[in-house]
Design an enzyme around this catalytic site. Structure first.
Site, PDB file in Angstrom:
ATOM      1  N   TYR A 264       0.869  -1.173   0.000  1.00  0.00           N
ATOM      2  CA  TYR A 264       0.000   0.000   0.000  1.00  0.00           C
ATOM      3  C   TYR A 264       0.907   1.224   0.000  1.00  0.00           C
ATOM      4  O   TYR A 264       1.520   1.558   1.018  1.00  0.00           O
ATOM      5  CB  TYR A 264      -0.889  -0.046   1.245  1.00  0.00           C
TER       6      TYR A 264
ATOM      7  N   LYS B 133      -1.745  -1.553  -3.819  1.00  0.00           N
ATOM      8  CA  LYS B 133      -2.761  -0.505  -3.825  1.00  0.00           C
ATOM      9  C   LYS B 133      -2.022   0.802  -4.066  1.00  0.00           C
ATOM     10  O   LYS B 133      -1.214   1.239  -3.234  1.00  0.00           O
ATOM     11  CB  LYS B 133      -3.531  -0.456  -2.507  1.00  0.00           C
TER      12      LYS B 133
END
EC number: 4.3.3.7
Length: 302
Positions: free
Chosen positions: A141, A169
């Site tokens: 992320y 992400k």
């Protein structure tokens, strides 16, 4: 539960965590899971940013996962679950990986260390140590406007070689970097945008999907945008995107997930718009704006 890499595409929902009177609202959580389990959602993220994971106690997080999995067990299909983890202490995160190793999840979404601002060598060593240790696959992320450190493409491409790191992400807010990563990534390394307002743009750039808080509202339309892009119907995708683009601004007018929780409360999906400090509920001005938008959409639907 099967390999996360095979499922890390399409529309993923970073599920909000409902609270009532300071506690996890299990009844609302079950209602949310049943509702979105019947929608065109390809995966759930639990306990990450949108789920206020940094305010959840370990027992609450475990209960959150157990309830969502239990509700899905009685449904028509099983939806993969990624557990959101974050922290600035590699050793402590390895302990969290041990503590959650036998939970009924499919993988982890792990954010960059915050506050300490490690070097790229430090980020590489940090994520490799976690990936070596984890019982479940990891999606990275990258969200530098929250962590104050950007994972560069050079570092991401090194990490993508690790057998236990399967995707990203992408909240880097740098389209040039994102396009270069999509071009250079190894086969099978999945990239999903986490920038709601750039969802269509990222899909057009060949991202594998999105992790989209705004998809709590008009879920089918967000899913249709993805489907139309996959079919190569870009005019149709643009038309469907036009239906929801304003939502991606409205639901981030004030710190997320408070606006989305207010919307879900007004629509009866959760029993309270409660958030945990230092988050606060939406202002009266934004509440009125959301109320007007809900009413407008109801009239259009009718």
């Amino acid at each position: 539960m099967t390999g996360l890499q095979d499922h890390l595409h399409g529309l993923w929902l970073p599920l909000v965590t409902p609270f009532r009177d300071g506690a996890l609202d299990e009844r609302s959580l079950r209602r949310l899971t049943r509702h979105y389990g019947g929608q065109a959602v390809d995966g759930f993220i639990l306990g990450a940013t949108s789920g206020e994971g940094m305010t959840l106690r370990a027992a609450e997080l475990e209960r959150l996962v157990a309830i969502v999995r239990d509700e899905m067990a009685g449904g028509r299909r099983s939806i993969p679950i990624c557990l959101g983890l974050s922290g600035a202490d590699t050793s402590r995160l390895k302990e969290r990986l041990d503590e959650t190793a036998d939970w009924p999840i499919d993988g982890y979404l792990i954010a960059s260390p915050y506050y300490v601002r490690p070097s790229q060598r430090g980020l590489l060593a940090h994520f490799e140590a976690l990936a070596d240790h984890a019982a479940w696959p990891i999606a990275l992320y990258n969200i530098p406007y929250r962590t104050s450190v950007n994972i560069t493409n050079q570092t991401l491409l090194r990490l993508a070689e690790h057998r236990n790191i399967v995707g990203l992400k992408d909240c880097g807010a740098n389209r040039e970097q994102s396009i270069a990563l999509l071009r250079d990534r190894p086969k099978g390394f999945r990239v999903l945008t986490g920038e709601d307002a750039n969802y269509l743009e990222a899909l057009t750039d060949r991202a594998d999907g999105g992790i989209v808080l705004s998809a709590h509202v008009e879920t089918a339309t967000f899913a249709a945008v993805y489907a139309e892009v996959k079919r190569g119907n870009h005019d149709a995708a643009q038309a469907r995107w036009h239906e929801v683009a304003e939502l991606t601004r409205l639901l981030f007018t004030e710190p997320s997930p408070a606006p989305a929780k207010y919307w879900l409360w007004r629509c009866g999906l959760i029993d309270s718009p409660e958030v945990r400090l230092p988050m606060v509920e939406v202002s009266s001005e934004l509440a009125a704006q959301i109320d007007r938008e809900i009413e407008r959409r109801m009239k259009v639907a009718a």
